[in-house]
Design a protein around this motif. Sequence first.
Motif: not given
Length: 390
Positions: A197-201
């Motif tokens: 989820l963080k890398i997508n943000v």
Amino acid sequence: MDLIVLNVVVYAATGSPVWLAATMIARTVGGVLASLVSGVAADKWNRKSIMLFTDFARAGLILLLIPFPDPIMIIVVSGLIGFINSFFMVSFSAEIPQIFGQDKIIETNSLIARLTSVSLVTGFIGAGVITEMLGYKYTLLIDAGTYILSAIVLWRLKWNMAVPETKAIKGVRQNIISIGKDISEVLQYLKRAPMLLKINVVFLIGAFAGSSHNLGIPLLAEDISPERQSFYYGLIWGVWGIGSVLATYTIPRLSIIRSEKIYMVFFVCAMFMSLGFISFLSSTVVPVVLAFAFLTGIFDAGFTTLHASLLQKADNYIRGRVFAVGMLLKSLGFAIGFFAATMLLSNMSMPHMVWILHGTLITTCLIAIGTSLFQSAKKKHVSVAGESRG
């Protein structure tokens, strides 16, 4: 090639950064709309068939611009190309583990990034030189030919394709309901993988920041030489591509990316990529511009290669939709970024606009690194405390 020539033609015809931004926004809006359904299509239908259709469709759209090169037509075609590109890239990226194997995705993505960078070098420089010497029509003709060549090679390529686990649902209302359920399923999947989820943000903010250099580089090329804008536009991207090529030889050899630290490497690559764009877009001295463009290409390759490799770890049944979410975030980030960049350009210089947008990516990465380190330390503390009680 079409990225160079269409932007040059629009800017030459209108002399307006607003029209230039509109062309790029149209492409990203097309990507946003396609991202809502391209992942569902990639998981439910034959991915090879999707790729074949989109290759021929893109070739046809490019050829359509030869007799109709006016700015309105360019914007319409750019939007359609953005829409079709999303279908191709989602299906292509999702199918990579099926073609080459899940255990070889880092090597495969590095090879793809290397070959892509080689084609970008030849495409960007070639587009600049051909457009300057022969005119934009020859550039578009060659560009359309590359899509047809891609389709022919893809048609002859054989691999064991996974059979879709679900059948396509017929009916408009049922398809809309299905899309909503699919998006919900992806969001639930991402919630169970907080680092994903963080890398997508970060990828979303990266696309937002990326709009600044996509808009800024043609303006920089004009500042360097108004008479040879297309040449320097292609040269800058070409040198950036050379840096990307060299990086792809190194990335698979790094042992750190085969551990959990791959996420940190991804964040660091994003930050140095932004610093590179800020550096060369703040100068009009050609050697300085090209030197930092080269370094930027190195970290850009790491950023994109690691992002694809991390998403490809998702299960095959949902991988297409995970990539579609990534494409949606990229398109949304670009669209919002182009609007923001255009507004900022009306009140400040191009370098200042780039500093602001890429500064957001650097800040986001620092927050992601900080929160990840904190969560990791907290997890270790809880683990040690549990062992002590035991």
